[in-house]
Design a protein around this motif. Structure first.
Motif, PDB file in Angstrom:
ATOM      1  N   ASP A   1       0.814  -1.219   0.000  1.00 29.52           N
ATOM      2  CA  ASP A   1       0.000   0.000   0.000  1.00 29.52           C
ATOM      3  C   ASP A   1       0.845   1.267   0.000  1.00 29.52           C
ATOM      4  N   HIS A   2       2.169   1.110   0.068  1.00 29.53           N
ATOM      5  CA  HIS A   2       3.097   2.246   0.004  1.00 29.53           C
ATOM      6  C   HIS A   2       2.902   3.225   1.159  1.00 29.53           C
ATOM      7  N   CYS A   3       2.496   2.709   2.321  1.00 31.28           N
ATOM      8  CA  CYS A   3       2.281   3.577   3.476  1.00 31.28           C
ATOM      9  C   CYS A   3       2.375   2.761   4.764  1.00 31.28           C
ATOM     10  N   THR A   4       2.627   3.459   5.863  1.00 34.41           N
ATOM     11  CA  THR A   4       2.593   2.829   7.180  1.00 34.41           C
ATOM     12  C   THR A   4       2.197   3.878   8.201  1.00 34.41           C
ATOM     13  N   PHE A   5       1.436   3.464   9.208  1.00 36.37           N
ATOM     14  CA  PHE A   5       0.980   4.378  10.257  1.00 36.37           C
ATOM     15  C   PHE A   5       1.149   3.696  11.607  1.00 36.37           C
ATOM     16  N   THR A   6       1.984   4.280  12.456  1.00 37.97           N
ATOM     17  CA  THR A   6       2.202   3.779  13.812  1.00 37.97           C
ATOM     18  C   THR A   6       1.625   4.793  14.782  1.00 37.97           C
ATOM     19  N   PHE A   7       0.593   4.405  15.513  1.00 41.34           N
ATOM     20  CA  PHE A   7      -0.114   5.329  16.401  1.00 41.34           C
ATOM     21  C   PHE A   7       0.361   5.157  17.841  1.00 41.34           C
ATOM     22  N   LYS A   8       0.797   6.250  18.438  1.00 44.98           N
ATOM     23  CA  LYS A   8       1.211   6.305  19.845  1.00 44.98           C
ATOM     24  C   LYS A   8       2.268   5.254  20.197  1.00 44.98           C
ATOM     25  N   LYS A   9       3.329   5.231  19.437  1.00 45.37           N
ATOM     26  CA  LYS A   9       4.467   4.386  19.764  1.00 45.37           C
ATOM     27  C   LYS A   9       5.158   4.975  20.991  1.00 45.37           C
ATOM     28  N   GLN A  10       5.496   4.120  21.967  1.00 47.77           N
ATOM     29  CA  GLN A  10       6.013   4.621  23.245  1.00 47.77           C
ATOM     30  C   GLN A  10       7.376   4.030  23.573  1.00 47.77           C
ATOM     31  N   THR A  11       8.264   4.880  24.102  1.00 41.79           N
ATOM     32  CA  THR A  11       9.577   4.455  24.574  1.00 41.79           C
ATOM     33  C   THR A  11       9.763   4.953  25.994  1.00 41.79           C
ATOM     34  N   VAL A  12      10.132   4.046  26.886  1.00 43.32           N
ATOM     35  CA  VAL A  12      10.352   4.406  28.291  1.00 43.32           C
ATOM     36  C   VAL A  12      11.839   4.455  28.598  1.00 43.32           C
ATOM     37  N   GLY A  13      12.612   3.498  28.064  1.00 45.91           N
ATOM     38  CA  GLY A  13      14.052   3.449  28.312  1.00 45.91           C
ATOM     39  C   GLY A  13      14.817   4.412  27.428  1.00 45.91           C
ATOM     40  N   ASP A  14      16.091   4.122  27.240  1.00 47.13           N
ATOM     41  CA  ASP A  14      16.940   4.996  26.425  1.00 47.13           C
ATOM     42  C   ASP A  14      16.436   5.044  24.987  1.00 47.13           C
ATOM     43  N   PHE A  15      16.442   6.240  24.433  1.00 47.74           N
ATOM     44  CA  PHE A  15      16.050   6.427  23.037  1.00 47.74           C
ATOM     45  C   PHE A  15      17.318   6.689  22.229  1.00 47.74           C
ATOM     46  N   PRO A  16      17.707   5.751  21.357  1.00 48.05           N
ATOM     47  CA  PRO A  16      18.962   5.913  20.622  1.00 48.05           C
ATOM     48  C   PRO A  16      18.837   6.934  19.500  1.00 48.05           C
ATOM     49  N   GLY A  17      19.301   8.140  19.747  1.00 51.09           N
ATOM     50  CA  GLY A  17      19.242   9.164  18.716  1.00 51.09           C
ATOM     51  C   GLY A  17      20.303   8.927  17.659  1.00 51.09           C
ATOM     52  N   TYR A  18      19.925   8.992  16.393  1.00 51.55           N
ATOM     53  CA  TYR A  18      20.887   8.808  15.305  1.00 51.55           C
ATOM     54  C   TYR A  18      20.372   9.537  14.069  1.00 51.55           C
ATOM     55  N   TYR A  19      21.293   9.965  13.231  1.00 50.55           N
ATOM     56  CA  TYR A  19      20.899  10.607  11.980  1.00 50.55           C
ATOM     57  C   TYR A  19      20.313   9.551  11.053  1.00 50.55           C
ATOM     58  N   HIS A  20      19.212   9.881  10.415  1.00 51.77           N
ATOM     59  CA  HIS A  20      18.665   8.935   9.451  1.00 51.77           C
ATOM     60  C   HIS A  20      17.857   9.681   8.397  1.00 51.77           C
ATOM     61  N   TYR A  21      17.540   8.962   7.332  1.00 55.72           N
ATOM     62  CA  TYR A  21      16.781   9.486   6.215  1.00 55.72           C
ATOM     63  C   TYR A  21      16.180   8.297   5.496  1.00 55.72           C
ATOM     64  N   HIS A  22      15.089   8.507   4.806  1.00 55.29           N
ATOM     65  CA  HIS A  22      14.379   7.400   4.162  1.00 55.29           C
ATOM     66  C   HIS A  22      13.672   7.918   2.920  1.00 55.29           C
ATOM     67  N   ARG A  23      13.116   7.011   2.153  1.00 56.11           N
ATOM     68  CA  ARG A  23      12.537   7.376   0.850  1.00 56.11           C
ATOM     69  C   ARG A  23      11.244   8.164   0.979  1.00 56.11           C
ATOM     70  N   GLY A  24      10.392   7.810   1.911  1.00 51.53           N
ATOM     71  CA  GLY A  24       9.058   8.388   1.955  1.00 51.53           C
ATOM     72  C   GLY A  24       8.987   9.772   2.586  1.00 51.53           C
ATOM     73  N   LEU A  25       7.794  10.367   2.504  1.00 49.50           N
ATOM     74  CA  LEU A  25       7.469  11.606   3.194  1.00 49.50           C
ATOM     75  C   LEU A  25       6.907  11.210   4.556  1.00 49.50           C
ATOM     76  N   GLU A  26       7.418  11.825   5.624  1.00 48.67           N
ATOM     77  CA  GLU A  26       7.056  11.417   6.975  1.00 48.67           C
ATOM     78  C   GLU A  26       6.392  12.562   7.746  1.00 48.67           C
ATOM     79  N   PHE A  27       5.251  12.251   8.365  1.00 46.55           N
ATOM     80  CA  PHE A  27       4.603  13.153   9.323  1.00 46.55           C
ATOM     81  C   PHE A  27       4.835  12.542  10.703  1.00 46.55           C
ATOM     82  N   TYR A  28       5.449  13.309  11.588  1.00 50.13           N
ATOM     83  CA  TYR A  28       5.890  12.785  12.889  1.00 50.13           C
ATOM     84  C   TYR A  28       5.283  13.654  13.991  1.00 50.13           C
ATOM     85  N   TYR A  29       4.289  13.118  14.698  1.00 52.13           N
ATOM     86  CA  TYR A  29       3.561  13.889  15.711  1.00 52.13           C
ATOM     87  C   TYR A  29       3.966  13.450  17.122  1.00 52.13           C
TER      88      TYR A  29
END
Length: 293
Positions: A9-37
């Motif tokens: 379907d050329h799309c993905t939607f992840t609703f209310k993904k949660q992280t409690v522990g360490d969040f590994p920050g890293y530079y990244h980029y991908h093919r699609g257009l991303e809306f990040y709320y």
């Protein structure tokens, strides 16, 4: 480069993904257009040579192949919660085209290099969350291969919400002009000179600071080293050239400031997980055939 399977379907939607522990920050980029709320959490986002504060109610929009990084502070008392909407814009333009004002916004977010990409949606939060929850459930209940029309309805709702803010220019980047941080100045220099010899010594001399102080400052403000940022910027550009030109691997390496082809290929593989040749083949499976014909 982050590989995210968008499925048939050329799309993905992840609703209310949660992280409690360490969040590994890293530079990244991908093919699609991303809306990040962002629903919950705090930190900062490195995007477009700027550092933005990460707060609940903010929507970040990342264009295809755009370098970005999140640094998030998490603990059990305040987990990091976000919703991620990622899609192939070339596929979903068809669904947006019948709505002229939304199509104009869509094309601007997708194509315009200098377009505003950070939106404060707190005033719309109470309306937006039930909508996102509704479509998350609908997409879960819809078979693969049949999700695109449902996803398109979610996309249209988001564009309708963003449109007045985009039209009026009422984003934080417009509302709060400020003096650039040293790290933002450095990122602008990298943007202008990533294909040339640019190193810590040159940057330190330009800022009239010691190399140690510059290194510490950049890491504190972005969460990474200057060397890591330069390498990511070069490889991101290499990804773009591999997908949009027929230039040789050697020439692309030279164009992004990596003149040793062997080292370029090694660095590319270490950062993307595949060789430049493999990356090009996955982006354009007909490339080798076309270059022979």
């Amino acid at each position: 480069m982050e590989y995210i399977a968008l499925g048939p379907d050329h799309c993905t939607f992840t609703f209310k993904k949660q992280t409690v522990g360490d969040f590994p920050g890293y530079y990244h980029y991908h093919r699609g257009l991303e809306f990040y709320y962002v629903h919950q959490g705090k930190g900062h986002v490195v995007l477009n040579q700027r550092i933005y504060e990460l707060q609940p109610g903010k929507l970040f929009i990342y264009r295809p192949y755009q370098l970005h990084k999140l640094h998030v502070d998490t603990d059990e008392a305040e987990p990091y919660t976000r919703s991620i909407i990622l899609f192939e814009p070339a596929v979903f333009e068809l669904y947006v085209k019948p709505y002229p004002k939304l199509h104009q916004l869509f094309m601007s977010l997708w194509k315009e290099e200098q377009e505003l990409q950070v939106y404060e949606l707190n005033p719309f939060h109470d309306m937006l969350i039930p909508v996102m929850d509704h479509y998350a459930q609908r997409l879960r209940d819809t078979k693969d291969g049949e999700k695109a029309p449902v996803f398109a309805l979610l996309l249209l709702q988001l564009l309708e919400t963003i449109h007045p803010l985009w039209k009026q220019g009422t984003t934080l980047s417009k509302l709060r002009p400020r003096t650039l941080k040293h790290s933002e100045t450095i990122m602008e220099w990298v943007e202008e000179r990533y294909a040339e010899e640019i190193g810590l010594e040159w940057i330190a001399s330009k800022l009239h600071l010691s190399k140690h102080h510059v290194s510490r400052l950049f890491r504190k403000e972005t969460g990474s080293s200057i060397t890591e940022y330069i390498a990511n910027r070069r490889i991101r550009q290499a990804c773009s050239l591999l997908g949009s030109t027929s230039l040789s691997i050697q020439t692309i390496g030279q164009r992004v400031g990596l003149h040793n082809t062997s080292y370029f290929c090694q660095l590319f593989r270490s950062m993307t997980g595949v060789s430049p040749q493999r990356f090009r083949k996955e982006i354009d499976p007909w490339h080798d055939l076309g270059s022979k014909g």
